[in-house]
Motif scaffolding. Structure first.
Motif, PDB file in Angstrom:
ATOM      1  N   ALA A 257       0.942  -1.149   0.275  1.00 49.66           N
ATOM      2  CA  ALA A 257       0.100   0.195   0.141  1.00 49.66           C
ATOM      3  C   ALA A 257       0.968   1.184   0.092  1.00 49.66           C
ATOM      4  CB  ALA A 257      -1.182   0.185   1.225  1.00 49.66           C
TER       5      ALA A 257
ATOM      6  N   ALA B  46      -1.650   5.389   3.165  1.00 47.86           N
ATOM      7  CA  ALA B  46      -2.135   4.056   2.818  1.00 47.86           C
ATOM      8  C   ALA B  46      -1.839   3.013   3.653  1.00 47.86           C
ATOM      9  CB  ALA B  46      -1.473   3.988   1.407  1.00 47.86           C
TER      10      ALA B  46
ATOM     11  N   TRP C 284      -8.096   8.129  -1.466  1.00 47.32           N
ATOM     12  CA  TRP C 284      -7.266   7.108  -2.614  1.00 47.32           C
ATOM     13  C   TRP C 284      -6.346   6.286  -1.605  1.00 47.32           C
ATOM     14  CZ3 TRP C 284      -8.307   5.608  -7.178  1.00 47.32           C
ATOM     15  CH2 TRP C 284      -8.811   6.276  -7.737  1.00 47.32           C
TER      16      TRP C 284
ATOM     17  N   ILE D 215      -6.584   2.157  -1.264  1.00 48.80           N
ATOM     18  CA  ILE D 215      -5.502   1.180  -1.565  1.00 48.80           C
ATOM     19  C   ILE D 215      -5.161   0.417  -0.416  1.00 48.80           C
ATOM     20  CG2 ILE D 215      -2.995   1.232  -1.760  1.00 48.80           C
ATOM     21  CD1 ILE D 215      -3.322   3.958  -3.478  1.00 48.80           C
TER      22      ILE D 215
END
Length: 327
Positions: A20, A35, A137, A141
């Motif tokens: 990630a 992430a 985002w 992820i």
């Protein structure tokens, strides 16, 4: 299906968190370490909890990011913005406590996301829209990778999950008020000083107040929050000092981060260290700003100290708020 050995789960967590971080870094997202964060908390012992947490992480992040943008656009004075953040954090924490099950996670994440977007937007020159979309985002992820990697080897629960476990309106309101006031205090200090390290402290008090305020029994967090925070800060400083000393390029800095993520995966998966492994990993990622250029060793060290002070403050507040039956 039985639970996988913890060594194997550590390997899965390493793949998910490292992957990630690398994907977010490769895509050029502004805070790629975001992430890796969902990996440590969305991963669960039971498949039901894994799926529910993953979906609610996405939903809560979207709601919190949207509310943050609305607040930053329409609340045109510092006082209103402080009140808006405090209100959002307070409501989210109170609702999460009231639900009292894994289904509370969406409200909790919405509250924390407001702080994660609003505080950096005020403290830095970062575009709020970029912060909000990057957060979405990064969350996507992290959730997708940890779900894809751990789903098959995570068993279903045998019993039916309750949606709501009522723990009392009075405590829900009280916990929400405390979280909102603590968040407003941290934000106010940030506005007065304008310092990046104060932002780290403001994030610390808000996030830990949300987490403890959402829990019917916060004693495990109260017990392990300081060891986890100290380990995370020491790891972050080691990461930055070593990287600076070796004059690493950005790709090499990412590779060095994988070493620390592997150690964090072992901490998180081992039943003996899992209680403080979660906090250690989160604080490490936030303090070291893994995968990004960062704000420099001195600022990050000050930020780590501010986070520790914030964690200590929230710990002491919630120790005194414990009901007699729990204390």
């Amino acid at each position: 299906m039985t639970l996988a050995p913890w060594h194997f789960r550590a390997f899965q967590l390493f793949l998910a968190a490292g992957g990630a971080l690398g994907l977010a870094w490769g895509l050029g997202l502004s805070n790629p370490f975001w992430a890796a964060m969902p990996v440590w908390v969305v991963s669960q012992a039971w498949r039901d909890d894994l799926v529910i947490r993953g979906l609610l992480r996405l939903l809560g992040t979207a709601v919190g990011a949207g509310l943050s943008l609305l607040a930053l656009i329409h609340l045109d004075s510092p006082g209103l913005l402080v009140a808006g953040l405090g209100l959002g954090v307070g409501i989210g924490t109170g609702v999460a406590f009231r639900i009292g099950t894994v289904y509370s996670y969406g409200a909790l994440i919405a509250a924390m996301t407001m702080a994660v977007v609003i505080l950096p937007a005020v403290a830095t020159t970062a575009d709020p829209w970029v912060l909000a979309t990057d957060r979405l985002w990064c969350t996507l992820i992290g959730v997708v990778l940890v779900t894809a990697i751990t789903f098959v080897n995570t068993p279903w629960r045998e019993e039916r999950l309750k949606v709501v476990q009522d723990h009392g309106v009075e405590r829900a309101v009280r916990n929400g008020i405390v979280a909102g006031l603590v968040s407003a205090l941290g934000f106010s200090l940030l506005l007065l000083t304008g310092q990046i390290y104060v932002m780290a402290g403001a994030l610390s008090v808000t996030i830990f107040a949300c987490i403890m305020g959402s829990m019917p029994d916060p004693r495990p967090v109260i017990r392990y929050i300081l060891p986890g925070t100290v380990i995370g800060i020491l790891a972050a400083m080691s990461y930055r000092v070593l990287g600076d000393w070796l004059a690493l390029s950005q790709p090499a800095f990412y590779a060095l981060g994988l070493v620390f993520i592997a150690a964090g995966a072992l901490l998180r998966a081992n039943p003996r260290t899992a209680p403080f492994g979660l906090d250690a990993n989160m604080v490490f990622l936030l303090t070291a700003e893994v995968g990004s250029a960062g704000h420099g060793l001195a600022q990050e060290a000050r930020g780590g100290v501010a986070m520790l002070i914030g964690a200590t403050l929230v710990r002491e507040i919630h120790r005194r708020l414990l009901p007699t039956a729990l204390a």
